[in-house]
Design an enzyme around this catalytic site. Structure first.
Site, PDB file in Angstrom:
ATOM      1  N   GLN A 152      21.962  -5.380  45.569  1.00 29.35           N
ATOM      2  CA  GLN A 152      22.221  -4.547  46.745  1.00 29.35           C
ATOM      3  C   GLN A 152      23.712  -4.588  47.062  1.00 29.35           C
ATOM      4  OE1 GLN A 152      19.649  -2.900  48.048  1.00 29.35           O
ATOM      5  NE2 GLN A 152      20.950  -1.890  49.534  1.00 29.35           N
ATOM      6  N   PRO A 153      24.550  -3.883  46.270  1.00 25.07           N
ATOM      7  CA  PRO A 153      26.002  -3.997  46.451  1.00 25.07           C
ATOM      8  C   PRO A 153      26.586  -3.031  47.471  1.00 25.07           C
ATOM      9  CG  PRO A 153      25.544  -2.664  44.523  1.00 25.07           C
ATOM     10  CD  PRO A 153      24.198  -3.077  45.091  1.00 25.07           C
ATOM     11  N   GLU A 154      25.760  -2.452  48.331  1.00 30.89           N
ATOM     12  CA  GLU A 154      26.238  -1.415  49.246  1.00 30.89           C
ATOM     13  C   GLU A 154      27.384  -1.890  50.134  1.00 30.89           C
ATOM     14  OE1 GLU A 154      22.362   1.414  49.895  1.00 30.89           O
ATOM     15  OE2 GLU A 154      22.451  -0.433  51.047  1.00 30.89           O
ATOM     16  N   VAL A 155      27.312  -3.146  50.574  1.00 30.93           N
ATOM     17  CA  VAL A 155      28.346  -3.652  51.486  1.00 30.93           C
ATOM     18  C   VAL A 155      29.729  -3.583  50.841  1.00 30.93           C
ATOM     19  CG1 VAL A 155      28.154  -6.082  50.755  1.00 30.93           C
ATOM     20  CG2 VAL A 155      28.883  -5.539  53.089  1.00 30.93           C
TER      21      VAL A 155
END
Length: 265
Positions: free
Chosen positions: A142-145
């Site tokens: 979950q690399p969205e940040v």
């Protein structure tokens, strides 16, 4: 659908049941690691809706063309959202809510053939499947940040599998894990050799398609009831949080930096 479509559907007969088939739904944008746009998700929702309404379809396989399952949102699309256009940010989240509910609403088994990277919303999409089959080289997370995008629906998708501690780690660090760790954490149901991911997923789907469909549908219905409210809450929260985030311009700046290949100072 033809080979130029961004979503392909292939029907595979179930040998033990005449007229019954498994629908293989393939994200077909390999040059972009199957990163999706709103139009692509519309096609996907339509394809899944057709499979769900077809009584002859008893199971669904989700996969991606080329070397990726789905790299998530095409940042070139969302980087253009105007900071003052709150409606656009909300519509973007509603779009994902519609896709997620379509997958979860299927009363037939869903198997994800995770053939490569599954990141961001693509990772969440994989987690919506009932079973996930991948290989050692798969990368999931979950690399969205890292692109200035808060992970809100991602928290909902991960927490039931990972628990609070690991969900926090994934959401805040943006790190991706490879196949063996993904299997250990429950993100993958099973590891197989890379060249067997698709065939094993189809074989598993055929086995599930041979089960009594009424019992399968009722079981899936109960599983869905356990956390439907959580998805509704996550979508509502995401609309508020993403609207606030995009209003600052930070996601747009970070996505533009990423697309330009610039490192963060």
């Amino acid at each position: 659908m033809n080979d130029t479509s961004t979503v392909l559907v292939t029907r595979h007969p179930v040998p033990a049941s005449e007229g019954v088939h498994v629908a293989e739904v393939t994200l077909n944008r390999p040059d972009k690691l199957n990163a999706w746009t709103a139009e692509m998700r519309d096609r996907l929702v339509a394809a899944l809706g057709e499979a769900g309404a077809d009584d002859r379809c008893r199971a669904v396989v989700l996969t991606g063309a080329g070397r990726a399952f789905c790299a998530g949102q095409d940042l070139a699309e969302t980087a253009a959202i105007d900071p003052d256009d709150h409606a656009a940010a909300e519509a973007w989240i509603d779009d994902f809510g519609r896709l997620f509910r379509t997958v979860r609403g299927l009363d037939k088994p869903v198997v994800a053939a995770v053939n490569g990277v599954a990141a961001g919303s693509g990772f969440q999409f994989a987690l919506l499947a009932d079973l996930r089959i991948g290989h050692e080289g798969v990368r999931m997370g979950q690399p969205e940040v890292l692109s200035g995008i808060p992970s809100i629906t991602g928290i909902w998708a991960m927490r039931g599998i990972l628990g609070r501690a690991k969900t926090t780690e994934f959401a805040l660090t943006g790190r991706l894990v490879e196949g063996p760790e993904a299997e250990r954490l429950g993100l993958l149901s099973r590891l197989v050799p890379q060249d067997q991911v698709r065939s094993e997923a189809l074989a598993e789907a055929v086995r599930l398609a041979e089960l009594p469909p009424g019992a399968v549908a009722l079981t899936k219905g109960r599983l869905r009831e356990l956390d439907d409210a959580g998805l509704d809450e996550a979508v509502d929260a995401a609309k508020k949080v993403h609207t606030a985030a995009y209003a600052t311009g930070e996601p747009q700046r970070e996505m533009a930096r990423f697309l330009a290949g610039r490192r963060r100072a």
